[in-house]
Design a protein around this motif. Structure first.
Motif, PDB file in Angstrom:
ATOM      1  N   PHE A   1     -18.334  91.482 -42.721  1.00  0.00           N
ATOM      2  CA  PHE A   1     -17.669  90.178 -42.658  1.00  0.00           C
ATOM      3  C   PHE A   1     -18.367  89.251 -41.671  1.00  0.00           C
TER       4      PHE A   1
ATOM      5  N   GLU B   1      -8.970  85.771 -40.708  1.00  0.00           N
ATOM      6  CA  GLU B   1     -10.138  85.349 -39.948  1.00  0.00           C
ATOM      7  C   GLU B   1     -11.018  84.403 -40.765  1.00  0.00           C
ATOM      8  N   LEU B   2     -11.076  84.634 -42.055  1.00  0.00           N
ATOM      9  CA  LEU B   2     -11.845  83.754 -42.932  1.00  0.00           C
ATOM     10  C   LEU B   2     -11.274  82.344 -42.909  1.00  0.00           C
TER      11      LEU B   2
ATOM     12  N   TYR C   1     -16.355  97.235 -42.886  1.00  0.00           N
ATOM     13  CA  TYR C   1     -15.781  96.030 -43.489  1.00  0.00           C
ATOM     14  C   TYR C   1     -15.907  94.855 -42.522  1.00  0.00           C
ATOM     15  N   TYR C   2     -15.534  95.106 -41.293  1.00  0.00           N
ATOM     16  CA  TYR C   2     -15.570  94.056 -40.268  1.00  0.00           C
ATOM     17  C   TYR C   2     -17.003  93.589 -40.029  1.00  0.00           C
TER      18      TYR C   2
ATOM     19  N   THR D   1      -6.891  95.924 -42.379  1.00  0.00           N
ATOM     20  CA  THR D   1      -8.124  95.274 -41.929  1.00  0.00           C
ATOM     21  C   THR D   1      -8.549  94.172 -42.886  1.00  0.00           C
TER      22      THR D   1
ATOM     23  N   HIS E   1     -16.937  87.655 -32.070  1.00  0.00           N
ATOM     24  CA  HIS E   1     -16.611  88.596 -33.144  1.00  0.00           C
ATOM     25  C   HIS E   1     -17.672  89.692 -33.251  1.00  0.00           C
TER      26      HIS E   1
ATOM     27  N   TRP F   1      -6.308  91.209 -42.407  1.00  0.00           N
ATOM     28  CA  TRP F   1      -6.660  90.525 -41.160  1.00  0.00           C
ATOM     29  C   TRP F   1      -7.949  89.726 -41.315  1.00  0.00           C
ATOM     30  N   LEU F   2      -8.933  90.293 -42.021  1.00  0.00           N
ATOM     31  CA  LEU F   2     -10.195  89.579 -42.237  1.00  0.00           C
ATOM     32  C   LEU F   2      -9.975  88.326 -43.076  1.00  0.00           C
TER      33      LEU F   2
END
Length: 209
Positions: A193, A29-30, A189-190, A22, A155, A25-26
């Motif tokens: 974010f 996404e950043l 976490y997501y 995760t 998101h 992956w984040l």
């Protein structure tokens, strides 16, 4: 009120492949949102400050600031849900008004409601701007306003779905243990974010003229 609380011998303190995945992956996404920021500021520089200011004046900054506050506070409630998950407390152990007795599900349900409020507020803002003539195709500003905020809204919606999945899975589990706690932590976490990204978006789009 009885609580579906389990007390395993170990806490979820070891690296988890889902959590690591995760985070990776984040990070990607950043980079995606960084590209949207670059697009926004490049277009702003090309258009010029005067044209930009005319479009920014269409934004309802007080309303958006209130909506932003709700989303930021949802990170706080989400983290309280994580704290409950880390102590393996699924449900509240006291009255509904005793927040200190809340479990993960109560805190995540509140977080879900606050996130849903943010999305409804964003839809309302879009409707008002479209009514005033600002659309994706109406101007360069419209494009660079709707693309970053729209993708962020998607998101947030994804995060709301994740909260629902977590709460449904936990309700069906025989006990609340390491696996359920880890899932809750990964979802947090997501959520943190998307909240941090929105703070940056709000600052760039609504406050920096």
């Amino acid at each position: 009120m009885s609580s579906a609380t389990a007390t395993p011998m170990t806490r979820p303190n070891r690296p988890n492949i889902v959590a690591v995945g995760t985070i990776v992956w984040l990070a990607s996404e950043l980079m995606f949102f960084a590209a949207l920021f670059a697009m926004y500021f490049t277009t702003r520089a090309v258009q010029g400050p005067e044209i930009w200011k005319e479009n920014v004046e269409m934004l309802n900054i007080p309303f958006s600031a209130f909506n932003t506050t709700i989303l930021v506070l949802s990170s706080v409630t989400c983290q309280f849900g994580v704290f409950a998950a880390e102590r393996f407390q699924n449900l509240r152990t006291g009255k509904i008004w005793q927040l200190s007795k809340w479990g993960m599900r109560e805190w995540f349900a509140l977080t879900f409601a606050m996130g849903a409020f943010f999305i409804v507020g964003q839809i309302y803002e879009y409707a008002e701007l479209v009514h005033e003539g600002l659309t994706v195709s109406s101007s360069a500003y419209g494009s660079v306003f709707y693309l970053p905020t729209g993708f962020h809204g998607l998101h947030v919606t994804g995060g709301l779905i994740a909260f629902l999945i977590v709460m449904i899975r936990v309700s069906k589990a025989r006990q609340f243990g390491h696996r359920q706690a880890t899932t809750a932590i990964v979802v947090s976490y997501y959520w943190h974010f998307v909240d941090i990204v929105w703070i940056a978006l709000f600052s760039a789009i609504y406050l920096v003229h």
